[in-house]
Enzyme design. Structure first.
Site, PDB file in Angstrom:
ATOM      1  N   ASP A   1       0.836  -0.595  -0.027  1.00  0.00           N
ATOM      2  CA  ASP A   1      -0.018  -0.240   0.001  1.00  0.00           C
ATOM      3  C   ASP A   1       0.654   1.215   0.174  1.00  0.00           C
ATOM      4  O   ASP A   1       1.800   1.128   1.001  1.00  0.00           O
ATOM      5  CB  ASP A   1      -0.770  -0.130   1.349  1.00  0.00           C
ATOM      6  CG  ASP A   1      -2.157   0.573   1.398  1.00  0.00           C
ATOM      7  OD1 ASP A   1      -2.079   1.814   0.126  1.00  0.00           O
ATOM      8  OD2 ASP A   1      -3.198   0.835   2.388  1.00  0.00           O
TER       9      ASP A   1
ATOM     10  N   HIS B   1      -0.107   4.335   0.076  1.00  0.00           N
ATOM     11  CA  HIS B   1      -1.177   5.835   0.375  1.00  0.00           C
ATOM     12  C   HIS B   1       0.033   6.093   1.486  1.00  0.00           C
ATOM     13  O   HIS B   1       0.187   5.467   2.019  1.00  0.00           O
ATOM     14  CB  HIS B   1      -2.215   5.646   1.305  1.00  0.00           C
ATOM     15  CG  HIS B   1      -3.262   5.251   0.063  1.00  0.00           C
ATOM     16  ND1 HIS B   1      -3.698   3.854  -0.012  1.00  0.00           N
ATOM     17  CD2 HIS B   1      -4.099   5.532  -0.775  1.00  0.00           C
ATOM     18  CE1 HIS B   1      -4.122   3.429  -1.618  1.00  0.00           C
ATOM     19  NE2 HIS B   1      -5.117   5.146  -1.447  1.00  0.00           N
TER      20      HIS B   1
END
Lengths: 141, 456
Positions: A14, A16
């Protein structure tokens, strides 16, 4: 002011980065020694960092829907590697789609996390819980 | 000003006499070499006498020197977590010019102590815990180290919160306390440990290896040869004209790799894991060498030798025979074109494998945004130059193809070796001697080094 060390990071594949930066700024201001591992952090990297820095809690973020796969087994891995008293928090978009929050929370608590947070949560509330949990942990020592 | 520079290696003691000059920084007046002698000052004196004889009249030259003789500086590294403080301790020891003899993490065991005492290192570099971090492992390990033989000096460079306890527990034995090699996970600081290792080298190790006599006579203190090179690489890099570069020093027993350069903004944008990389980095490979280590090198670098032999249309058993011959007789030099070609393949394979170990890795991770790169270690793909030093490379071996042999490692990750660098040669093998001269004439030594690098 607390002098506890906490480890932050976004787990798995991930990337983000924005929420992670907000958490770092918030908890630093709240008086913690924050060790921020950034994005794309593996379970072992969280644990390595926690051992080395003597951290009291690991705060795991997951935003991309694969949280269940990425987060499973972290508690066992902590125990296996000697972190038998660490607090584990997890938060974000932990599963794909609009799953029932209560069911998601149940699932992650069963995985061994101490607290589970939805994508939108007042950080002040998290800070209060973290302070309580750390105090309880210190007393238990 | 004239500078007499000597490097005592494990096989050869080499020297050069330089004179400062406005045009090229340092002008080479003469050079000399002799086999390294059992009693190290003997060979040193022979080289010195030859150089001084050639020097003729004038003021006596300034003497500067380095040594990697008798196995160099042996360091065992101890950390807590392998990827953090142990990695930081290893990097710090390598940057100080050490050869890492063994590594330990988490808790030391009685078995570890037995192993350490059976073949004691010169120094045990003891780290563990970031500042304010873990102290429990450090306490345990300090108590264990009470049983370490006093032949090994302990340099403590761990969590500063535990430094007093370490001093208390180990205070009655050879011990140096330095700054933590990893005070914060994002900020390795090898400088304090490097300085402490250098101090121990001068105060205890130099004395033990018969070098004290030379310190007294020359009035100059030596540095370990790889430390001299490390500092010189930093100075060459700071000059800027080479751009970002790597330097290879391939010898009979080992291959040293240095790299200097910071990531570009584009490289910085790639997600990374693990310890932040230092601007100047050194690694050394004890199994990749041209003579003493020829057989292990041929084994470890098989992927490279096979590919390079095929490209040149050479038979594989020819190389095996050559490797056996030089392993048996380390003084052997190639006598004809074929042997020169085989030696060239072995050299290119050694540096190819050494560079692949020095370079970082990029792995492709599949995310919801598609494939994303994740980097560990140093990305040298965009580096501008590779400098080849050491006798075996000075004959002008073309090394760039060796960096391209292994684009992916055994786990399918991209090997971040230089892909389009300019290859430069230290044809006269003067860099280690210029590295010594750098301590007394920094600007001139950098200029001289740059001017002596040639393209093949």
């Amino acid at each position: 002011m607390s002098t506890h060390t906490i480890v932050l990071g976004v787990i798995g594949a991930d990337c983000h980065a924005v929420g992670n930066k907000i958490l770092e700024a918030f908890f630093t201001r709240a008086g913690y020694r924050v060790v921020n591992l950034g994005v794309m952090v593996s379970q072992d990297e969280f644990i390595d960092a926690a051992i080395e820095t003597g951290a009291a809690a690991i705060l795991v973020s997951s935003l991309y829907g694969h949280g269940e796969i990425d987060c499973a087994g972290l508690r066992d891995r902590c125990l296996e590697r000697g972190l038998d008293r660490i607090l584990l928090y997890v938060g974000g978009n932990l599963v794909v789609g609009k799953a029932d929050l209560a069911a998601t929370r149940e699932k992650f608590l069963a995985m061994g996390y101490d607290r589970v947070f939805p994508p939108s949560v007042e950080l002040d509330e998290v800070a209060v819980l973290l302070r309580q949990d750390l105090a309880a942990k210190d007393e238990g020592r | 000003m004239r500078i007499l520079s000597v490097d005592i290696g494990s096989t050869w003691t080499k020297g050069a006499l330089f004179e400062t000059c406005p045009a090229e920084g340092l002008r080479l007046l003469s050079r000399a070499h002799t086999p390294t002698t059992e009693h190290l000052p003997e060979g040193f004196s022979r080289v010195e006498a030859e150089l001084v004889r050639d020097a003729g009249e004038g003021d006596p030259p300034l003497v500067v020197w380095s040594s990697s003789a008798q196995g160099g500086l042996a360091v065992a590294a101890l950390g807590l977590v392998p990827d953090w403080t142990l990695a930081a301790a290893r990097a710090a020891a390598l940057s100080a010019g050490a050869r890492i003899t063994s590594v330990y993490s988490y808790q030391l065991t009685p078995r570890d102590l037995t192993r350490l005492n059976a073949a004691p290192p010169d120094i045990l570099l003891f780290s563990g815990g970031t500042d304010g971090g873990n102290t429990a492992f450090v306490s345990h390990n300090a108590r264990m180290l009470r049983d370490l033989t006093p032949e090994a000096v302990i340099v403590y460079a761990g969590n500063r919160d535990a430094a007093d306890e370490v001093a208390q527990v180990l205070g009655d034995r050879p011990l140096e306390i330095a700054d933590n090699v990893l005070p914060d996970l994002r900020e390795p600081t090898p400088e304090g440990a490097r300085e402490a290792i250098r101090r121990v080298f001068l105060e205890r190790i130099v004395r033990g290896k018969g070098l004290a006599e030379l310190v007294g006579r020359t009035g100059a203190q030596p540095r370990p040869t790889p430390l001299a090179m490390f500092e010189y690489v930093g100075a060459l890099g700071a000059d800027g004209r080479l751009g970002r570069f790597a330097l290879l020093d391939l010898g009979g027993a080992t291959c040293d790799v240095y790299s200097h350069g910071e990531p570009t903004p584009a490289e910085r944008a790639v997600a990374s894991a693990g310890l932040p990389e230092p601007v100047t980095k050194r690694t050394v490979e004890g199994d990749l060498g041209m003579r003493v280590s020829a057989r292990p090198a041929a084994e470890a670098a098989r992927a490279w030798t096979e590919r390079l032999l095929d490209e040149r249309g050479l038979a594989h058993d020819g190389l095996a025979a050559w490797v056996a011959a030089v392993q048996a007789d380390p003084a052997r030099l190639p006598a004809d074109d074929r042997e020169r070609e085989l030696d060239g393949v072995l050299a290119a394979a050694c540096v190819g494998a050494a560079m692949a170990r020095h370079a970082g890795r990029i792995e492709l991770v599949y995310t919801h945004e598609g494939p994303t790169e994740l980097r560990r270690g140093k990305d040298l793909r965009g580096f501008d130059a590779v400098v080849c030093s050491g006798g075996f490379l000075s004959r002008g071996v073309d090394v760039l193809p060796a960096f391209l042999v292994l684009p992916f490692d055994e786990r399918g990750r991209i090997v971040c070796a230089p892909a389009r660098a300019r290859i430069l040669h230290d044809r006269e093998y003067l860099l280690p001697l210029l590295a010594n001269a750098w301590t007394v004439a920094p600007e001139a030594a950098v200029r001289a080094g740059l001017s002596r690098l040639t393209t093949p």
